[in-house]
Enzyme design. Sequence first.
Site, mmCIF file in Angstrom:
data_model
loop_
_atom_site.group_PDB
_atom_site.id
_atom_site.type_symbol
_atom_site.label_atom_id
_atom_site.label_comp_id
_atom_site.label_asym_id
_atom_site.label_seq_id
_atom_site.Cartn_x
_atom_site.Cartn_y
_atom_site.Cartn_z
ATOM 1 C CB SER A 124 -31.965 -38.246 -10.841
ATOM 2 O OG SER A 124 -33.157 -38.564 -11.623
ATOM 3 C CD GLU A 126 -34.968 -38.891 -17.014
ATOM 4 O OE1 GLU A 126 -35.516 -39.532 -16.560
ATOM 5 O OE2 GLU A 126 -34.779 -38.347 -18.042
ATOM 6 C CE1 TYR A 147 -33.855 -33.114 -12.625
ATOM 7 C CE2 TYR A 147 -34.018 -35.367 -13.312
ATOM 8 C CZ TYR A 147 -33.913 -34.584 -12.403
ATOM 9 O OH TYR A 147 -34.131 -35.047 -11.221
HETATM 10 P P1 NAP Z 1 -39.470 -30.389 -6.173
HETATM 11 O O1 NAP Z 1 -40.960 -30.790 -5.624
HETATM 12 O O2 NAP Z 1 -39.591 -30.047 -7.874
HETATM 13 O O3 NAP Z 1 -38.821 -29.333 -5.441
HETATM 14 C C1 NAP Z 1 -37.898 -28.478 -6.041
HETATM 15 C C2 NAP Z 1 -37.069 -27.616 -5.164
HETATM 16 O O4 NAP Z 1 -36.308 -26.782 -5.790
HETATM 17 C C3 NAP Z 1 -38.346 -26.569 -4.617
HETATM 18 O O5 NAP Z 1 -38.198 -26.354 -3.312
HETATM 19 C C4 NAP Z 1 -37.677 -25.336 -5.469
HETATM 20 O O6 NAP Z 1 -38.073 -23.824 -4.814
HETATM 21 C C5 NAP Z 1 -36.336 -25.347 -5.262
HETATM 22 N N1 NAP Z 1 -35.491 -24.698 -6.351
HETATM 23 C C6 NAP Z 1 -35.473 -24.830 -7.646
HETATM 24 N N2 NAP Z 1 -34.634 -23.904 -8.287
HETATM 25 C C7 NAP Z 1 -34.078 -23.346 -7.324
HETATM 26 C C8 NAP Z 1 -33.172 -22.150 -7.330
HETATM 27 N N3 NAP Z 1 -32.724 -21.628 -8.300
HETATM 28 N N4 NAP Z 1 -32.746 -21.669 -5.988
HETATM 29 C C9 NAP Z 1 -33.237 -22.349 -4.920
HETATM 30 N N5 NAP Z 1 -34.178 -23.319 -4.854
HETATM 31 C C10 NAP Z 1 -34.615 -23.819 -6.057
HETATM 32 O O7 NAP Z 1 -38.423 -31.863 -6.333
HETATM 33 P P2 NAP Z 1 -38.438 -33.061 -5.686
HETATM 34 O O8 NAP Z 1 -39.505 -33.974 -6.167
HETATM 35 O O9 NAP Z 1 -38.852 -32.779 -4.030
HETATM 36 O O10 NAP Z 1 -36.986 -33.528 -5.475
HETATM 37 C C11 NAP Z 1 -35.835 -33.005 -4.893
HETATM 38 C C12 NAP Z 1 -34.754 -33.356 -5.481
HETATM 39 O O11 NAP Z 1 -34.388 -34.971 -5.903
HETATM 40 C C13 NAP Z 1 -34.226 -32.585 -6.842
HETATM 41 O O12 NAP Z 1 -33.008 -32.178 -6.928
HETATM 42 C C14 NAP Z 1 -34.956 -33.526 -7.895
HETATM 43 O O13 NAP Z 1 -34.205 -33.331 -9.206
HETATM 44 C C15 NAP Z 1 -34.202 -34.806 -7.047
HETATM 45 N N6 NAP Z 1 -34.819 -36.187 -7.522
HETATM 46 C C16 NAP Z 1 -36.088 -36.391 -7.424
HETATM 47 C C17 NAP Z 1 -36.785 -37.397 -7.719
HETATM 48 C C18 NAP Z 1 -38.213 -37.846 -7.465
HETATM 49 O O14 NAP Z 1 -38.772 -38.678 -7.811
HETATM 50 N N7 NAP Z 1 -38.843 -37.034 -6.756
HETATM 51 C C19 NAP Z 1 -36.074 -38.671 -7.974
HETATM 52 C C20 NAP Z 1 -34.662 -38.363 -8.148
HETATM 53 C C21 NAP Z 1 -34.064 -37.023 -7.753
HETATM 54 P P3 NAP Z 1 -39.546 -23.217 -5.404
HETATM 55 O O15 NAP Z 1 -40.565 -23.932 -4.445
HETATM 56 O O16 NAP Z 1 -39.319 -22.033 -5.197
HETATM 57 O O17 NAP Z 1 -39.735 -23.793 -6.708
HETATM 58 O O1 G4F Z 2 -43.574 -38.232 -13.816
HETATM 59 P P1 G4F Z 2 -42.802 -38.061 -14.743
HETATM 60 O O2 G4F Z 2 -42.673 -36.687 -15.284
HETATM 61 O O3 G4F Z 2 -41.299 -38.100 -14.249
HETATM 62 P P2 G4F Z 2 -39.882 -38.585 -14.499
HETATM 63 O O4 G4F Z 2 -39.621 -37.794 -15.969
HETATM 64 O O5 G4F Z 2 -39.548 -39.896 -14.540
HETATM 65 O O6 G4F Z 2 -38.760 -37.598 -13.821
HETATM 66 C C1 G4F Z 2 -38.951 -37.756 -12.278
HETATM 67 O O7 G4F Z 2 -38.216 -38.886 -11.845
HETATM 68 C C2 G4F Z 2 -36.688 -38.655 -11.879
HETATM 69 C C3 G4F Z 2 -35.986 -39.871 -11.255
HETATM 70 O O8 G4F Z 2 -35.928 -40.943 -12.417
HETATM 71 C C4 G4F Z 2 -36.348 -37.395 -11.059
HETATM 72 F F1 G4F Z 2 -35.064 -37.366 -11.177
HETATM 73 C C5 G4F Z 2 -36.992 -36.159 -11.688
HETATM 74 O O9 G4F Z 2 -36.945 -34.947 -11.093
HETATM 75 C C6 G4F Z 2 -38.601 -36.554 -11.575
HETATM 76 O O10 G4F Z 2 -38.839 -36.313 -10.295
HETATM 77 O O11 G4F Z 2 -42.914 -38.943 -15.956
HETATM 78 C C7 G4F Z 2 -42.675 -40.581 -15.623
HETATM 79 C C8 G4F Z 2 -43.189 -41.051 -16.956
HETATM 80 C C9 G4F Z 2 -42.245 -40.484 -18.214
HETATM 81 O O12 G4F Z 2 -41.767 -41.712 -18.765
HETATM 82 C C10 G4F Z 2 -43.152 -39.899 -18.873
HETATM 83 O O13 G4F Z 2 -42.864 -39.722 -20.216
HETATM 84 O O14 G4F Z 2 -44.332 -40.747 -17.335
HETATM 85 C C11 G4F Z 2 -44.485 -40.498 -18.603
HETATM 86 N N1 G4F Z 2 -45.895 -39.828 -19.045
HETATM 87 C C12 G4F Z 2 -46.560 -40.140 -19.905
HETATM 88 N N2 G4F Z 2 -47.656 -39.144 -19.951
HETATM 89 C C13 G4F Z 2 -45.850 -38.575 -18.696
HETATM 90 C C14 G4F Z 2 -47.154 -38.108 -19.038
HETATM 91 N N3 G4F Z 2 -45.203 -37.565 -17.707
HETATM 92 C C15 G4F Z 2 -45.832 -36.477 -17.198
HETATM 93 N N4 G4F Z 2 -45.328 -35.648 -16.300
HETATM 94 N N5 G4F Z 2 -47.157 -36.233 -17.803
HETATM 95 C C16 G4F Z 2 -47.731 -36.963 -18.728
HETATM 96 O O15 G4F Z 2 -48.688 -36.578 -19.288
#
Ligand code: NAP
Ligand code: G4F
Length: 303
Positions: A124, A126, A147
């Site tokens: 990520s 992050e 995280y």
């Molecule tokens: P998400 O929608 O939150 O999905 C997370 C998945 O992980 C769900 O299927 C959840 O299952 C499963 N999970 C959580 N804990 C588990 C456990 N102990 N054993 C088995 N499965 C488990 O996340 P996403 O946005 O699709 O992201 C996918 C991956 O990319 C994650 O690793 C996230 O950290 C990473 N990532 C995401 C972003 C982004 O912007 N979306 C960016 C960078 C990296 P349940 O349905 O049972 O909860």
């Molecule tokens: O949407 P967010 O919660 O995503 P964040 O923290 O950037 O993390 C996501 O992206 C990561 C990749 O960089 C992934 F690895 C991670 O798993 C996840 O998918 O927040 C985005 C921004 C932050 O700066 C947060 O402080 O939005 C700001 N924010 C402001 N108000 C808020 C809010 N975020 C959330 N969730 N809710 C608010 O009310």
Amino acid sequence: MPKSAFITGITGQDGSYLAELLLSKGYKVFGLVRRSSNTNLERISHIERDITLLQGDLLDQNSLANAIRHSQPDEIYNLAAQSFVATSWSQPELTGQFTALGVTRILEAIKTENPKIRFYQASSSEMFGSTPPPQSERTPFHPRSPYGVSKLYGHYATINYRESYDMFACSGILFNHESPRRGLEFVTRKVSNAAAQIKLGLLDKMKIGNLEAKRDWGFAGDYVRAMWMMLQADQPYDYVIATGISKSVRELVELAFKAVGLNYHDYVSVDPSLLRPAEVDYLCGDASYAEKHLGWKPAVSFE
Ligand code: NAP
Ligand code: G4F
């Protein structure tokens, strides 16, 4: 013989798009689901008959080994994690168990069952935390949340297994990617959902945290394509995947409210309780390496 793939996190946003992509390419798709008192297959209900779901948990080494033995995959995509940054401060230990040690568990299971399996780790942006943009594969890491720290462990575990055991293990350093399937707790869906509800008279106001944070937001469908491309390459590498365009949360809010004909100033207020103990202020990725070596480019813009 069709290829087969095993996806952890198949019930999540990315897992559902990746499963669709792999099915469209003729893969046999297996997915890990954890036991729950309520089934949680909303994002994959439309493809449930085309995939095979296996019970297991990132916290349970044996269940991962059994799932790999059963599915005999050519490729494994480790997408499962506790993925919500804000929760990682209230549940830091569990976040470490899932998001950090879960990676070691799955890498160990691959090493034991079949080290020839190609492995993708969901790293990520992050992990860059407070390091200023543009962020690329050469940028130093400085995570700002439990995280981010956990993801960095998983990132280096992946590199370490590649270097120690000659495994085809890749880490995708993905910047934020969104979709209609994004969880409602993340800011893009929180904002788009609130704007729609306010427009329909179902909600009066929206509370928000830091409006000035900047993110490089792309579309999840484009990003799962990059995951697959990484595992088709000749050699395993780590890649930054991003659009190269960064917007503030304020710009996101303004755009979403404008889309339904509203002025956000009339409905949105900052709630200090939504501010994070440490913020990642500014993410903007440089994905030129992925473009050059994989031919990957995003197709969907922020707007
Ligand atoms: P998400 O929608 O939150 O999905 C997370 C998945 O992980 C769900 O299927 C959840 O299952 C499963 N999970 C959580 N804990 C588990 C456990 N102990 N054993 C088995 N499965 C488990 O996340 P996403 O946005 O699709 O992201 C996918 C991956 O990319 C994650 O690793 C996230 O950290 C990473 N990532 C995401 C972003 C982004 O912007 N979306 C960016 C960078 C990296 P349940 O349905 O049972 O909860
Ligand atoms: O949407 P967010 O919660 O995503 P964040 O923290 O950037 O993390 C996501 O992206 C990561 C990749 O960089 C992934 F690895 C991670 O798993 C996840 O998918 O927040 C985005 C921004 C932050 O700066 C947060 O402080 O939005 C700001 N924010 C402001 N108000 C808020 C809010 N975020 C959330 N969730 N809710 C608010 O009310």
